[in-house]
Design a protein around this motif. Sequence first.
Motif, PDB file in Angstrom:
ATOM      1  N   LYS A   1      44.380 -10.575  27.832  1.00 20.70           N
ATOM      2  CA  LYS A   1      45.373  -9.506  27.734  1.00 20.70           C
ATOM      3  C   LYS A   1      46.791 -10.028  27.531  1.00 20.70           C
ATOM      4  CE  LYS A   1      42.316  -6.300  28.226  1.00 20.70           C
ATOM      5  NZ  LYS A   1      41.894  -5.521  27.038  1.00 20.70           N
TER       6      LYS A   1
ATOM      7  N   GLY B   1      48.874  -8.611  24.505  1.00 19.83           N
ATOM      8  CA  GLY B   1      50.154  -7.954  24.719  1.00 19.83           C
ATOM      9  C   GLY B   1      51.280  -8.611  23.946  1.00 19.83           C
TER      10      GLY B   1
ATOM     11  N   SER C   1      50.709  -8.078  19.977  1.00 18.78           N
ATOM     12  CA  SER C   1      50.814  -6.675  19.575  1.00 18.78           C
ATOM     13  C   SER C   1      52.237  -6.155  19.785  1.00 18.78           C
ATOM     14  CB  SER C   1      49.815  -5.805  20.345  1.00 18.78           C
ATOM     15  OG  SER C   1      50.037  -5.875  21.747  1.00 18.78           O
ATOM     16  N   LEU C   2      52.957  -6.700  20.764  1.00 17.76           N
ATOM     17  CA  LEU C   2      54.371  -6.346  20.935  1.00 17.76           C
ATOM     18  C   LEU C   2      55.151  -6.712  19.678  1.00 17.76           C
ATOM     19  CD1 LEU C   2      56.867  -5.546  22.681  1.00 17.76           C
ATOM     20  CD2 LEU C   2      56.932  -7.944  23.428  1.00 17.76           C
TER      21      LEU C   2
ATOM     22  N   LEU D   1      60.457  -9.634  26.568  1.00 18.77           N
ATOM     23  CA  LEU D   1      60.593  -8.188  26.401  1.00 18.77           C
ATOM     24  C   LEU D   1      62.052  -7.771  26.193  1.00 18.77           C
ATOM     25  CD1 LEU D   1      58.024  -7.161  29.133  1.00 18.77           C
ATOM     26  CD2 LEU D   1      57.849  -6.522  26.733  1.00 18.77           C
TER      27      LEU D   1
ATOM     28  N   ARG E   1      55.791 -16.466  22.298  1.00 19.93           N
ATOM     29  CA  ARG E   1      54.494 -15.963  21.833  1.00 19.93           C
ATOM     30  C   ARG E   1      53.623 -17.078  21.269  1.00 19.93           C
ATOM     31  NH1 ARG E   1      56.170 -13.135  18.037  1.00 19.93           N
ATOM     32  NH2 ARG E   1      55.420 -14.348  16.264  1.00 19.93           N
TER      33      ARG E   1
ATOM     34  N   VAL F   1      58.941   0.906  21.941  1.00 19.09           N
ATOM     35  CA  VAL F   1      57.756   0.055  22.045  1.00 19.09           C
ATOM     36  C   VAL F   1      57.885  -0.916  23.208  1.00 19.09           C
ATOM     37  CG1 VAL F   1      56.522  -1.839  20.911  1.00 19.09           C
ATOM     38  CG2 VAL F   1      57.025   0.250  19.650  1.00 19.09           C
ATOM     39  N   VAL F   2      59.054  -1.504  23.401  1.00 15.14           N
ATOM     40  CA  VAL F   2      59.254  -2.453  24.508  1.00 15.14           C
ATOM     41  C   VAL F   2      58.989  -1.775  25.850  1.00 15.14           C
ATOM     42  CG1 VAL F   2      60.962  -3.850  25.725  1.00 15.14           C
ATOM     43  CG2 VAL F   2      60.862  -3.900  23.237  1.00 15.14           C
TER      44      VAL F   2
ATOM     45  N   TRP G   1      55.228  -1.164  26.205  1.00 13.84           N
ATOM     46  CA  TRP G   1      54.439  -2.390  26.416  1.00 13.84           C
ATOM     47  C   TRP G   1      54.655  -2.958  27.822  1.00 13.84           C
ATOM     48  CZ3 TRP G   1      52.753  -0.466  22.345  1.00 13.84           C
ATOM     49  CH2 TRP G   1      51.782  -1.078  21.577  1.00 13.84           C
TER      50      TRP G   1
ATOM     51  N   LEU H   1      52.126  -0.925  29.647  1.00 10.21           N
ATOM     52  CA  LEU H   1      50.724  -1.170  29.288  1.00 10.21           C
ATOM     53  C   LEU H   1      50.249  -2.575  29.640  1.00 10.21           C
ATOM     54  CD1 LEU H   1      50.552   0.526  25.748  1.00 10.21           C
ATOM     55  CD2 LEU H   1      49.521   1.362  27.878  1.00 10.21           C
ATOM     56  N   PHE H   2      51.162  -3.557  29.594  1.00  7.52           N
ATOM     57  CA  PHE H   2      50.783  -4.952  29.829  1.00  7.52           C
ATOM     58  C   PHE H   2      51.651  -5.547  30.934  1.00  7.52           C
ATOM     59  CE2 PHE H   2      49.682  -4.008  25.425  1.00  7.52           C
ATOM     60  CZ  PHE H   2      48.370  -4.487  25.337  1.00  7.52           C
TER      61      PHE H   2
END
Length: 415
Positions: free
Chosen positions: A223, A227, A230-231, A292, A332, A390-391, A394, A397-398
């Motif tokens: 995950k 995460g 996909s971010l 993030l 990343r 989105v940030v 996410w 979500l993560f």
Amino acid sequence: MDSALPAPMGSAFAHRDFRLYQAARLFMTLGAQMLSVAVGLHVYGMTHRPLDLGYVGLAQFLPMFLLSPITGDVADRYDRRKVLLGCYVTMVVAMLGLFGLAWGGVTETWPLYGMLMLVGVARAFAGPAGQSLVPHMVPPHQLSSAVAWSSTFFQAGTIIGPSVGGVLYDVLHAQGVYAVCAGLMAAAALLLASMRVHTGRMDPAVNSWQRLLAGLRYVWKQKVVLGAISLDLFAVLLGGAVALLPIYAQDILHTGPWGLGLLRSAPAVGAILVAGWMAFFPLQRNVGVKMLLCVALFGVATVLFGLSRHLVLSLVALVVLGAADMVSVVIRQTLVQLATPAEMRGRVSAVNMVFIGASNELGDFESGATAQWLGVVPSVVVGGVGTCVVVALWAWLFPALLRISRTDEVRPLRG
């Protein structure tokens, strides 16, 4: 050396193959960035439609997407250096094809898109092979520093390439830029051919759909990797404005090809400053939170650029945008490599490259299509706001991303 300690300054360059590889990537990046300026001006000069600039990105993304089930498997089943060398040679062929079309006075855009699809094929195989090759050149405790140095060389090419490409376009026109690109990429292929590293076959299993989908399954289970990549996908997909820079340069900021070169170079100026800093001083604490926050800053800078009507302010916004994006890139890429078993890095990198391609080339298409529909400025502003949304989503979500303090805390999943 204690693997928990950051690598000494410049330690990755103690390895001959790493030095040769960075030189090759620099030449390849210079050529690719000069190509991006030339083909954008070439296509927009022929049609004056934002959507056609979007097709430039789509032509390069489609091969990456369609070939993704096999590109990572090829990187795991064959010598990664040889795979990458084949990709570099293919890029040279594509540049020569673009040169021939421009020299012959092509009047339709579809032949240009055809050559760009060949570029996309080469990039589809080069991404997993190249990303998976770096860990074979340096020891694990130097990988984070090596990734930062790799990003520094990439961003150096991204700064120099567009500026030089813009100037050359004024003097030599499209065909001249394409010819120079071919020469640079040929030099990169020669440097790669002189490297000694051989990875051999990393995974001896026979081909099967289970193997081809293994990278996607692994990313879904891991995950933290899911995460992180996909971010980047959704943030840059929404917030990308690079495809529209020819329109900003010509119709909004009222500058010429040299100005377009500056605009395309500006994100790399911020990126190389940050990458250079991180190469000497890798992030040691709260890397997940910092990633993030920097993606959110990327969105804010996109909004500022979209609203700007002054060249200097636009350049500042793009510098900030590039600096923020580079923090996310280094974190990343380090996470993906350290959180993946060596024998699966090719397939996982292929998944990562599809996400990167979707955020960049497919993002270019999204930008062109949205600009055709909403208008250029509204499409950029809405995209930047979407990145910030989105940030926030996410982070919810993560939550594992928020808990990462150091990249070397993450371990590959087994079984």
